[in-house]
Enzyme design. Structure first.
Site, PDB file in Angstrom:
ATOM      1  N   ASN A 148      26.896  92.193  73.810  1.00  0.00           N
ATOM      2  CA  ASN A 148      28.036  93.106  73.705  1.00  0.00           C
ATOM      3  C   ASN A 148      29.299  92.257  73.679  1.00  0.00           C
ATOM      4  OD1 ASN A 148      30.008  95.030  73.980  1.00  0.00           O
ATOM      5  ND2 ASN A 148      29.425  95.662  76.052  1.00  0.00           N
ATOM      6  N   TRP A 149      29.862  92.105  72.488  1.00  0.00           N
ATOM      7  CA  TRP A 149      31.035  91.231  72.354  1.00  0.00           C
ATOM      8  C   TRP A 149      32.320  91.883  72.862  1.00  0.00           C
ATOM      9  CZ3 TRP A 149      30.254  89.052  66.658  1.00  0.00           C
ATOM     10  CH2 TRP A 149      29.153  88.191  66.655  1.00  0.00           C
ATOM     11  N   LYS A 150      32.276  93.166  73.143  1.00  0.00           N
ATOM     12  CA  LYS A 150      33.474  93.902  73.589  1.00  0.00           C
ATOM     13  C   LYS A 150      34.639  93.657  72.612  1.00  0.00           C
ATOM     14  CE  LYS A 150      31.593  93.767  78.175  1.00  0.00           C
ATOM     15  NZ  LYS A 150      31.782  93.828  79.615  1.00  0.00           N
TER      16      LYS A 150
ATOM     17  N   HIS B  46      29.112 103.114  77.633  1.00  0.00           N
ATOM     18  CA  HIS B  46      29.329 101.857  78.357  1.00  0.00           C
ATOM     19  C   HIS B  46      30.332 102.116  79.485  1.00  0.00           C
ATOM     20  CE1 HIS B  46      30.829  97.866  79.336  1.00  0.00           C
ATOM     21  NE2 HIS B  46      29.639  97.451  78.941  1.00  0.00           N
TER      22      HIS B  46
ATOM     23  N   GLU C 234      32.866 100.668  80.475  1.00  0.00           N
ATOM     24  CA  GLU C 234      34.292 100.561  80.109  1.00  0.00           C
ATOM     25  C   GLU C 234      34.747 101.801  79.336  1.00  0.00           C
ATOM     26  OE1 GLU C 234      33.792  96.632  78.496  1.00  0.00           O
ATOM     27  OE2 GLU C 234      33.326  96.006  80.542  1.00  0.00           O
TER      28      GLU C 234
ATOM     29  N   GLU D  20      23.482  99.156  84.048  1.00  0.00           N
ATOM     30  CA  GLU D  20      24.522  98.168  84.347  1.00  0.00           C
ATOM     31  C   GLU D  20      25.348  98.645  85.536  1.00  0.00           C
ATOM     32  OE1 GLU D  20      25.580  95.780  80.542  1.00  0.00           O
ATOM     33  OE2 GLU D  20      26.648  97.677  80.457  1.00  0.00           O
TER      34      GLU D  20
ATOM     35  N   GLY E 283      31.179  91.850  84.411  1.00  0.00           N
ATOM     36  CA  GLY E 283      32.329  90.979  84.215  1.00  0.00           C
ATOM     37  C   GLY E 283      32.894  90.415  85.508  1.00  0.00           C
TER      38      GLY E 283
ATOM     39  N   SER F  46      26.940  90.720  84.352  1.00  0.00           N
ATOM     40  CA  SER F  46      27.019  89.292  84.701  1.00  0.00           C
ATOM     41  C   SER F  46      25.700  88.538  84.527  1.00  0.00           C
ATOM     42  CB  SER F  46      27.554  89.111  86.129  1.00  0.00           C
ATOM     43  OG  SER F  46      28.873  89.598  86.222  1.00  0.00           O
TER      44      SER F  46
ATOM     45  N   GLY G 142      27.479  90.643  78.185  1.00  0.00           N
ATOM     46  CA  GLY G 142      28.840  90.570  77.666  1.00  0.00           C
ATOM     47  C   GLY G 142      29.314  89.130  77.577  1.00  0.00           C
ATOM     48  N   GLY G 143      29.998  88.688  78.643  1.00  0.00           N
ATOM     49  CA  GLY G 143      30.644  87.375  78.659  1.00  0.00           C
ATOM     50  C   GLY G 143      29.766  86.221  78.176  1.00  0.00           C
TER      51      GLY G 143
END
Ligand code: PGA
Length: 249
Positions: free
Chosen positions: A9-11, A96, A98, A168, A174, A210, A231-232
């Protein structure tokens, strides 16, 4: 080898130019592995580049990070399912954390998005997870079940078998703080029980929050996990290629 899905997930990162370079590096470092898939959820502007850059590989797939449920019209800034499909998406994230907690998305919204995904042939990847205060209050399972029922409650078992769930915990996204593999597995078992009660015991359930090169092996050692949503640690193609090749049995 059990089948595993690694979803990136590149956001709000990696534009079309950067996506081209990313895929070049990733593809030079990642060899196909039996029973292993790498999916990419780039921002909407990079979707077409990623779809085209992965189209020749059956173990790769490009998806949208979000869709709006209306098929077209005056909805400035939104991407409909048909538009995402036209750009090459074959799946979409839905709900998601966010989207839920920054943009105020409700369970009802997620239900409409799941329906829109299915009517357009997109695989919905529904994200669920509790906030820290909900976990501390012992409400994790209630929250997750409410999110599952809210988004998926009306589906028949064939549709439910095609959904992918990503658990999640919000407090782990994150933050560098992640659930222990045992904590993750315990919630996965509850999700599996819920799915089994709906007649879809084999629906894939991923873990996210994470996940990185250091902790992925011990997470994947939990047989309850069918893969990870990252993600990150998916933003660097070299690290991501390494992460997707992590040994697991
Ligand atoms: P993270 O994000 O790996 O950066 O915690 C995961 C996600 O939000 O899907």
């Amino acid at each position: 080898m059990r089948p595993l899905l690694f979803a990136a997930n590149w956001k709000m990162n990696i534009g079309p130019k950067e996506a081209r370079a990313y895929l070049k590096t990733f593809r030079s470092l990642y060899q196909p592995h039996a029973e292993r898939e790498a999916w990419f959820f780039p921002p909407a502007v990079s979707l077409e580049v990623v779809a085209e850059g992965t189209a020749d590989r059956s173990d790769f797939l490009a998806g949208a990070q979000d869709i709006y449920w209306e098929p077209k019209g005056a909805f400035t800034g939104a991407t409909s399912a048909p538009l995402a499909v036209q750009a090459g998406a074959r799946a979409t994230l839905i709900g998601h954390s966010e989207r839920r907690h920054v943009f105020g998305e409700t369970d009802e919204d997620t239900q409409r998005k799941v329906a829109a995904a299915f009517s357009n042939g997109l695989t919905p990847m529904l994200c669920v997870g509790e906030k820290l205060e909900q976990r501390d209050a012992g409400k994790t399972i209630d929250v997750v079940q409410r999110q599952l029922t809210g988004a998926l409650g009306g589906l028949d078992r064939e549709a439910l078998a095609r959904v992918i769930i990503a658990y999640e915990p919000v407090w782990a996204i994150g933050t560098g703080r992640n659930a222990t593999p045992q904590d993750a597995a315990a919630v996965h078992r509850e999700i599996r029980d819920w799915l089994t009660r709906q007649g879809a015991a084999r629906t894939r359930v991923l873990y996210g929050g994470s996940v990185n090169l250091k902790n992925v092996a011990e997470l994947l050692a939990q047989r309850e996990l069918d893969g990870v949503l990252v993600g990150g640690a998916s933003l660097d193609p070299t690290a991501w290629a390494q992460l997707v090749q992590t040994p697991a049995n």
